[in-house]
Motif scaffolding. Structure first.
Motif, mmCIF file in Angstrom:
data_model
loop_
_atom_site.group_PDB
_atom_site.id
_atom_site.type_symbol
_atom_site.label_atom_id
_atom_site.label_comp_id
_atom_site.label_asym_id
_atom_site.label_seq_id
_atom_site.Cartn_x
_atom_site.Cartn_y
_atom_site.Cartn_z
ATOM 1 N N ALA A 1 53.365 96.164 36.476
ATOM 2 C CA ALA A 1 53.209 96.440 35.046
ATOM 3 C C ALA A 1 52.008 95.717 34.457
ATOM 4 C CB ALA A 1 54.483 96.063 34.295
ATOM 5 N N ALA A 2 51.597 94.627 35.082
ATOM 6 C CA ALA A 2 50.450 93.854 34.582
ATOM 7 C C ALA A 2 49.108 94.501 34.906
ATOM 8 C CB ALA A 2 50.494 92.438 35.158
ATOM 9 N N LEU A 3 49.108 95.498 35.785
ATOM 10 C CA LEU A 3 47.865 96.174 36.139
ATOM 11 C C LEU A 3 47.494 97.203 35.066
ATOM 12 C CD1 LEU A 3 48.717 96.831 39.900
ATOM 13 C CD2 LEU A 3 47.258 95.013 38.983
ATOM 14 N N ASP A 4 46.218 97.501 34.972
ATOM 15 C CA ASP A 4 45.751 98.496 33.998
ATOM 16 C C ASP A 4 45.840 99.889 34.613
ATOM 17 O OD1 ASP A 4 45.186 96.668 31.989
ATOM 18 O OD2 ASP A 4 43.156 96.304 32.738
ATOM 19 N N ALA A 5 46.601 100.763 33.966
ATOM 20 C CA ALA A 5 46.734 102.137 34.457
ATOM 21 C C ALA A 5 47.043 103.062 33.293
ATOM 22 C CB ALA A 5 47.838 102.231 35.508
ATOM 23 N N GLU A 6 46.411 104.202 33.309
ATOM 24 C CA GLU A 6 46.726 105.255 32.348
ATOM 25 C C GLU A 6 47.865 106.130 32.862
ATOM 26 O OE1 GLU A 6 46.176 107.552 28.778
ATOM 27 O OE2 GLU A 6 45.543 105.542 29.400
ATOM 28 N N VAL B 1 53.792 101.424 28.860
ATOM 29 C CA VAL B 1 55.157 101.905 29.100
ATOM 30 C C VAL B 1 55.855 101.008 30.121
ATOM 31 C CG1 VAL B 1 56.523 103.827 29.985
ATOM 32 C CG2 VAL B 1 54.571 104.268 28.474
ATOM 33 N N LEU B 2 55.169 100.661 31.199
ATOM 34 C CA LEU B 2 55.769 99.808 32.222
ATOM 35 C C LEU B 2 56.060 98.414 31.671
ATOM 36 C CD1 LEU B 2 54.944 102.158 34.098
ATOM 37 C CD2 LEU B 2 54.272 100.445 35.791
ATOM 38 N N ARG B 3 55.130 97.875 30.877
ATOM 39 C CA ARG B 3 55.350 96.529 30.332
ATOM 40 C C ARG B 3 56.534 96.504 29.381
ATOM 41 N NH1 ARG B 3 48.878 96.096 29.446
ATOM 42 N NH2 ARG B 3 48.377 95.759 31.656
ATOM 43 N N ALA B 4 56.671 97.533 28.569
ATOM 44 C CA ALA B 4 57.820 97.596 27.657
ATOM 45 C C ALA B 4 59.124 97.675 28.459
ATOM 46 C CB ALA B 4 57.680 98.784 26.721
ATOM 47 N N ALA B 5 59.103 98.450 29.543
ATOM 48 C CA ALA B 5 60.306 98.593 30.363
ATOM 49 C C ALA B 5 60.675 97.272 31.036
ATOM 50 C CB ALA B 5 60.103 99.680 31.403
ATOM 51 N N LEU C 1 48.114 104.399 39.151
ATOM 52 C CA LEU C 1 48.945 103.472 39.915
ATOM 53 C C LEU C 1 50.066 104.245 40.607
ATOM 54 C CD1 LEU C 1 49.842 100.530 40.620
ATOM 55 C CD2 LEU C 1 51.183 100.572 38.493
ATOM 56 N N PHE C 2 50.173 104.066 41.920
ATOM 57 C CA PHE C 2 51.297 104.596 42.694
ATOM 58 C C PHE C 2 52.245 103.438 42.972
ATOM 59 C CE2 PHE C 2 47.514 107.087 43.779
ATOM 60 C CZ PHE C 2 47.947 108.390 43.560
ATOM 61 N N THR C 3 53.485 103.557 42.537
ATOM 62 C CA THR C 3 54.414 102.421 42.629
ATOM 63 C C THR C 3 55.392 102.522 43.782
ATOM 64 O OG1 THR C 3 56.208 103.347 41.277
ATOM 65 C CG2 THR C 3 54.362 102.294 40.098
ATOM 66 N N GLY C 4 55.431 103.654 44.503
ATOM 67 C CA GLY C 4 56.518 103.819 45.451
ATOM 68 C C GLY C 4 57.848 103.749 44.718
ATOM 69 N N THR D 1 52.018 109.811 32.132
ATOM 70 C CA THR D 1 50.651 110.338 32.136
ATOM 71 C C THR D 1 49.789 109.847 30.982
ATOM 72 O OG1 THR D 1 51.402 112.327 30.975
ATOM 73 C CG2 THR D 1 51.347 112.417 33.378
ATOM 74 N N GLU D 2 50.310 108.957 30.148
ATOM 75 C CA GLU D 2 49.521 108.356 29.077
ATOM 76 C C GLU D 2 49.970 106.918 28.877
ATOM 77 O OE1 GLU D 2 49.799 110.550 25.465
ATOM 78 O OE2 GLU D 2 48.876 112.362 26.263
ATOM 79 N N LYS D 3 48.984 106.009 28.782
ATOM 80 C CA LYS D 3 49.270 104.600 28.464
ATOM 81 C C LYS D 3 50.360 104.031 29.363
ATOM 82 C CE LYS D 3 47.853 105.297 23.661
ATOM 83 N NZ LYS D 3 48.246 105.216 22.226
#
Length: 243
Positions: free
Chosen positions: A210-215, A232-236, A175-178, A226-228
């Motif tokens: 954050a709802a998207l699936d990305a490693e 990490v995004l959902r927790a943030a 995932l690229f978030t800009g 670079t992992e999970k």
């Protein structure tokens, strides 16, 4: 400019290009490259040199995908497009700004962001008096698909700017978030991006990404996760809800 392999073992196709302010990414499909964002003004030749150092040619870059119109992301796009022949893509709301037809709206700063922005502007230096802008910008919308990384989905992520986008490679888990998401330079924690036009919309976009699936999650500022990455995004983003 530094060229960094983001995760050589699992994602040998992915490179980070780090500038004094902000960063861009190269994705490699065989001998075909995609550039996500293009660095500040004057970065085009440095990007070309980086591609050559990888044993490829600037002409192997098929497309430049811009996540939003801010100068540390689009400044090198016109110069590199002319060097490489790459097509330039931006959200339909941002394309007129990238082409230089209209001015983009300024961020709405929170008080604590003002000195950060002043420091970033100092490091960027004065804008060129004669900016090199892409003559043609292909327009993107939410849900569009681009032909790289097994199928790249355009995800609308407004708030940082009206036409900010993320790019999701579901087949590869990237995932690229800009600048919708960033990493704090103080503590290394994932956070909502700064210098937003509309903070409420930006936070909603953070939740959406954050709802998207990305490693792996790749940000405009700060080291990639670079992992999970999804966890990490959902927790943030949950931390903002609790606050």
């Amino acid at each position: 400019m530094d060229v960094i392999r983001v995760h050589p073992a699992l994602f040998p196709e992915l490179y980070l290009l780090r500038f004094p302010v902000g960063q861009a990414y190269l994705w490699r499909d065989g001998d075909a490259l995609t550039l996500v964002d293009a660095g500040p003004p004057g970065a085009g030749l440095r990007i070309a040199d980086a591609v050559t150092a990888l044993g490829l040619r600037p002409e192997d870059v098929r497309r430049i995908v811009l996540t939003h119109f801010h100068e540390d992301h689009v400044g090198g796009a016109g110069e590199f497009a002319r060097l490489s022949g790459a097509a330039v893509y931006a959200h339909r709301l941002e394309a007129p700004i990238v082409r230089g037809e209209v001015m983009g709206p300024p961020p709405v700063f929170e008080d604590w962001e003002v000195p950060l922005h002043e420091d970033a502007m100092r490091r960027l230096g004065p804008p060129p008096s004669n900016p090199v802008l892409p003559e043609e910008v292909r327009e993107l919308s939410e849900g569009d698909m681009l032909d790289f990384g097994g199928g790249a989905h355009v995800v609308g992520a407004p708030g940082h700017t009206d036409g900010s986008i993320g790019i999701h490679l579901p087949e590869r888990g990237v995932l690229f978030t800009g600048d919708a998401v960033a990493v704090s330079p103080l503590d290394g924690q994932v956070m909502l991006g700064v210098f937003n036009l509309d903070r409420a919309r930006a936070l909603a976009s953070f939740q959406k990404l954050a709802a998207l699936d990305a490693e792996v999650a790749c940000f405009g500022h700060g080291d990639p996760v670079t992992e999970k990455a999804s966890s990490v995004l959902r927790a943030a983003v949950d931390g903002y809800a609790e606050g």
